[in-house]
Design a protein around this motif. Structure first.
Motif, PDB file in Angstrom:
ATOM      1  N   ALA A 118       0.812  -1.216   0.000  1.00  0.00           N
ATOM      2  CA  ALA A 118       0.000   0.000   0.000  1.00  0.00           C
ATOM      3  C   ALA A 118       0.842   1.262   0.000  1.00  0.00           C
ATOM      4  N   VAL A 119       2.047   1.200   0.557  1.00  0.00           N
ATOM      5  CA  VAL A 119       2.917   2.387   0.603  1.00  0.00           C
ATOM      6  C   VAL A 119       4.049   2.306  -0.413  1.00  0.00           C
ATOM      7  N   SER A 120       4.015   1.299  -1.287  1.00  0.00           N
ATOM      8  CA  SER A 120       5.127   1.087  -2.222  1.00  0.00           C
ATOM      9  C   SER A 120       5.057   1.977  -3.457  1.00  0.00           C
ATOM     10  N   GLY A 121       3.887   2.580  -3.715  1.00  0.00           N
ATOM     11  CA  GLY A 121       3.734   3.365  -4.932  1.00  0.00           C
ATOM     12  C   GLY A 121       3.516   2.525  -6.171  1.00  0.00           C
ATOM     13  N   MET A 122       3.327   1.218  -5.961  1.00  0.00           N
ATOM     14  CA  MET A 122       3.193   0.290  -7.084  1.00  0.00           C
ATOM     15  C   MET A 122       1.762  -0.195  -7.247  1.00  0.00           C
ATOM     16  N   GLU A 123       1.520  -0.857  -8.376  1.00  0.00           N
ATOM     17  CA  GLU A 123       0.192  -1.364  -8.719  1.00  0.00           C
ATOM     18  C   GLU A 123      -0.138  -2.688  -8.039  1.00  0.00           C
ATOM     19  N   THR A 124       0.798  -3.229  -7.275  1.00  0.00           N
ATOM     20  CA  THR A 124       0.692  -4.579  -6.719  1.00  0.00           C
ATOM     21  C   THR A 124      -0.629  -4.823  -5.996  1.00  0.00           C
ATOM     22  N   LEU A 125      -1.005  -3.918  -5.119  1.00  0.00           N
ATOM     23  CA  LEU A 125      -2.198  -4.132  -4.295  1.00  0.00           C
ATOM     24  C   LEU A 125      -3.482  -3.994  -5.111  1.00  0.00           C
ATOM     25  N   LEU A 126      -3.494  -3.116  -6.099  1.00  0.00           N
ATOM     26  CA  LEU A 126      -4.666  -2.994  -6.970  1.00  0.00           C
ATOM     27  C   LEU A 126      -4.875  -4.292  -7.739  1.00  0.00           C
ATOM     28  N   HIS A 127      -3.792  -4.886  -8.186  1.00  0.00           N
ATOM     29  CA  HIS A 127      -3.881  -6.174  -8.872  1.00  0.00           C
ATOM     30  C   HIS A 127      -4.408  -7.245  -7.916  1.00  0.00           C
ATOM     31  N   ALA A 128      -3.913  -7.230  -6.686  1.00  0.00           N
ATOM     32  CA  ALA A 128      -4.374  -8.191  -5.685  1.00  0.00           C
ATOM     33  C   ALA A 128      -5.868  -8.039  -5.422  1.00  0.00           C
ATOM     34  N   LEU A 129      -6.344  -6.801  -5.387  1.00  0.00           N
ATOM     35  CA  LEU A 129      -7.763  -6.549  -5.167  1.00  0.00           C
ATOM     36  C   LEU A 129      -8.610  -7.157  -6.281  1.00  0.00           C
ATOM     37  N   LEU A 130      -8.235  -6.929  -7.521  1.00  0.00           N
ATOM     38  CA  LEU A 130      -9.008  -7.463  -8.647  1.00  0.00           C
ATOM     39  C   LEU A 130      -8.986  -8.990  -8.664  1.00  0.00           C
ATOM     40  N   ILE A 131      -7.855  -9.569  -8.316  1.00  0.00           N
ATOM     41  CA  ILE A 131      -7.764 -11.029  -8.237  1.00  0.00           C
ATOM     42  C   ILE A 131      -8.698 -11.557  -7.149  1.00  0.00           C
ATOM     43  N   LEU A 132      -8.682 -10.911  -5.988  1.00  0.00           N
ATOM     44  CA  LEU A 132      -9.551 -11.346  -4.897  1.00  0.00           C
ATOM     45  C   LEU A 132     -11.025 -11.189  -5.267  1.00  0.00           C
TER      46      LEU A 132
END
Length: 490
Positions: free
Chosen positions: A143-157
Motif C-alpha cells: 500500500a505504501v510502495s507506490g506500485m500497482e501490486t495491491l490494486l492487482h491483488a484486489l481485482l484477483i480477490l
C-alpha cells in the motif's frame, strides 16, 4: 434508561473500522520511515509509474521521455490513477499513499464480506478478518510502495472471491479479468478459473456455452483494447517490461538449484502471520474440494499456476512483490478455515484461545518488522537512486545522454535523454541485455556520455572508468555493500 439503551445498540459499521485500521497501518509505516530516514518509496519502479503519470497529466503524452512514446509502464491503469495526483497538486507522495490506503481498505472490506457470507458462525462486531488483511505486512507494504501490486491483488480477490462465494455473473467476472490486464499483464490468467468454473458448475451444455460466451465477451472487450494500446506504442502486444525482466534475470535465476529457488518463493509466503493459518488453509481446501466446490479448486489451481509462472523465470526478490497479488486469496483460505475450526465445539476452547492470541501476536509482530523493513527499503532507494538523480540534475548538462540502470528516480528528476540498460524503455537492448561487450558497442554507437549504475551490475563496463559521483547514506548511517555511481563514459 432510554439513553443507555441507545448507547448499547450503537455500533460502528465494519467498513469504517477497517478503513481506520488501514489508515493507521499506512500512517504507522510512514512514521517509522520518517523516523529512520525520510518518507519515500521502497522501490525504484514506483518512480517509473510516476514519471509516466506526470507526463500524461502535464503534457498529455504516454512517454517516459517527452516526445518518445513507449510501453515501459507495466500498469496503464495505475499510471492513469497516479496522474490524477499531478492534476490536483498532491503528487508524488500524498495522492499515491492515499490511493494505497483506499485500495488496502477495499481489499480488506471485500475479504470481510466474503468471510461473513461463507461463515455464518462469524458474527463478531469487530471485523477481525478485515483487520487481519490491513495489518498483514506484505499488503501494508504494498500500500505504501507506490506500485500497482495491491490494486492487482484486489481485482484477483474480487474475481476468485466472487467465484468461491457462488457468483455466476460471468459477464461481470470477465470484465474484471479484462480490467486486471490493464493493471498487470498476468491478469490474463484469471480467465482460466472463470472458464473452469463455468464448464464444471453449469448443469447443461447450453448454459455452459452461454457462460463461456459471456466471460469471453467481457474479458475480450477490454483485452482487445489493451493489445491495441501496446501495439500502438511499441509494436508488441505486451509492455516492454514483460520481455525485459525475463531476459535480465534468466541466467541468474536458472543457475540456482531447485531447492534454492523453492526456498526463495516459500519465504515471502511463510514469513508472515499466515504461517499460523497454514493448517487451517490446508483443512479448508481439502474440505471444500472433497465437497466438489469447483470454485475453490479453481482458486487453488490458479494460485499454483500463477506462482509457477514467476518461479520459472524470476527470483522472488523485493519481498516477493510479483507473487504478492496471490497472497490475499491464499490468506482467505486460511482465514475461512480458521473461522470454521475455531467455532467448532469439538475443538478445545483453550486451544482456540491460544490460536487466536497467537494469530494476533504474529500479525502485530510482523507489522512491526514490516514497517522497519519498509523504512530501510526507502533508505536504500532514497540514498542511492534518488540521491544520484538529484546530483545528476545539479551537475550534468541537461542534454547529455545517460546510460542508466535503474531508470526510475533518474527519469523523474532529470530531463536528460536516457538509454535504459534494463530494457524497459529501450527495448532494443533486450536481445543482448547481459552481454557487456555488445552493450559497450551499443553505448558507443548511441553517443552515451555517462554511465550510471551499481558496479557489480556491469563489472566490465565500469572497469577503469572515471567515477564522478558515488551515492550512499550519509556519514554515520547504515552502509550498504555497494553504492550507485556515476561514471564518465566519454
Amino acid at each position: 434508561m432510554k439513553r443507555n439503551s441507545i448507547a448499547l445498540n450503537w455500533r460502528v459499521e465494519p467498513w469504517v473500522v477497517i478503513a481506520l485500521g488501514a489508515l493507521a497501518a499506512v500512517l504507522f509505516y510512514l512514521i517509522v520511515s520518517q523516523s529512520i530516514y525520510r518518507i519515500g518509496f521502497p522501490l525504484d519502479d514506483a518512480w517509473i509509474h510516476l514519471t509516466y503519470a506526470r507526463n500524461l497529466a502535464e503534457h498529455g503524452e504516454w512517454a517516459f521521455r517527452l516526445g518518445q512514446h513507449s510501453a515501459g509502464s507495466t500498469s496503464p491503469l495505475w499510471t492513469v490513477l497516479l496522474s490524477i495526483g499531478f492534476l490536483i497538486g498532491l503528487a508524488p507522495y500524498v495522492w499515491t499513499y492515499l490511493l494505497g490506503w483506499v485500495v488496502l481498505t477495499l481489499l480488506a472490506v471485500y475479504a470481510e464480506k466474503i468471510a461473513r457470507r461463507l461463515t455464518p458462525s462469524y458474527q463478531s462486531r469487530v471485523p477481525w478478518v478485515g483487520l487481519f488483511f490491513v495489518f498483514a505486512w506484505h499488503l501494508t507494504w504494498s500500500a505504501v510502495s507506490g506500485m500497482e501490486t495491491l490494486l492487482h491483488a484486489l481485482l484477483i480477490l474480487v474475481v476468485l472471491g466472487s467465484l468461491i462465494s457462488g457468483s455466476r455473473h460471468y459477464l461481470t467476472l470477465g470484465l474484471f479479468a479484462g480490467l486486471s490486464v490493464w493493471v498487470r499483464p498476468d491478469g490474463l490468467t484469471l480467465l482460466g478459473p472463470i472458464l473452469f468454473v463455468a464448464l464444471l458448475s453449469e448443469p447443461t451444455w447450453r448454459e455452459r456455452g452461454e457462460a463461456v460466451w459471456k466471460t469471453l465477451l467481457g474479458f475480450g472487450s477490454l483485452f482487445f483494447l489493451y493489445l491495441l494500446f501496446n501495439l500502438s506504442l511499441s509494436g508488441n502486444p505486451m509492455p516492454n517490461t514483460f520481455y525485459a525482466k525475463q531476459a535480465e534475470y534468466e541466467a541468474f535465476w536458472t543457475s540456482k538449484t531447485l531447492m534454492e529457488r523453492a526456498s526463495d518463493y516459500l519465504w515471502p509466503i511463510l514469513a508472515s502471520p499466515f504461517l499460523i493459518l497454514v493448517p487451517a488453509a490446508i483443512w479448508w481446501l481439502a474440505h471444500s474440494i472433497r465437497a466438489r466446490n469447483w470454485a475453490v479448486f479453481a482458486s487453488l489451481l490458479w494460485a499454483v499456476g500463477y506462482i509457477a509462472i514467476y518461479f520459472r523465470g524470476l527470483p522472488a526478490y523485493q519481498h516477493g512483490r510479483y507473487i504478492i497479488p496471490a497472497l490475499p486469496i491464499i490468506y482467505l483460505w486460511g482465514v475461512l478455515g480458521f473461522l470454521v475450526l475455531t467455532s467448532s465445539p469439538r475443538i478445545n476452547k483453550y486451544v482456540v484461545s491460544l490460536w487466536q492470541v497467537t494469530t494476533i501476536v504474529l500479525t502485530v509482530a510482523f507489522l512491526l518488522i514490516g514497517a522497519r523493513q519498509n523504512a530501510y527499503d526507502v533508505l536504500w532507494i532514497e540514498s542511492e537512486m534518488v540521491k544520484t538523480a538529484k546530483w545528476v540534475e545539479q551537475n550534468v548538462p541537461p542534454d547529455a545522454r545517460l546510460a542508466v540502470h535503474d531508470i526510475g528516480a533518474l527519469g523523474f528528476y532529470v530531463q536528460n535523454p536516457l538509454l535504459d540498460l534494463a530494457g524497459l524503455t529501450t527495448p532494443e537492448v533486450v536481445p543482448f541485455i547481459r552481454d557487456e561487450v555488445r552493450l559497450a558497442e551499443y553505448l558507443d554507437a548511441s553517443s552515451a556520455e555517462y554511465l550510471i549504475t551499481f558496479p557489480s551490475f556491469y563489472p566490465q563496463l565500469t572497469a577503469q572508468r572515471e567515477v564522478l559521483f558515488k551515492a550512499g547514506p550519509d556519514t554515520g548511517g547504515p552502509q550498504f555493500e555497494e553504492d550507485m555511481q556515476v561514471f564518465r563514459w566519454k
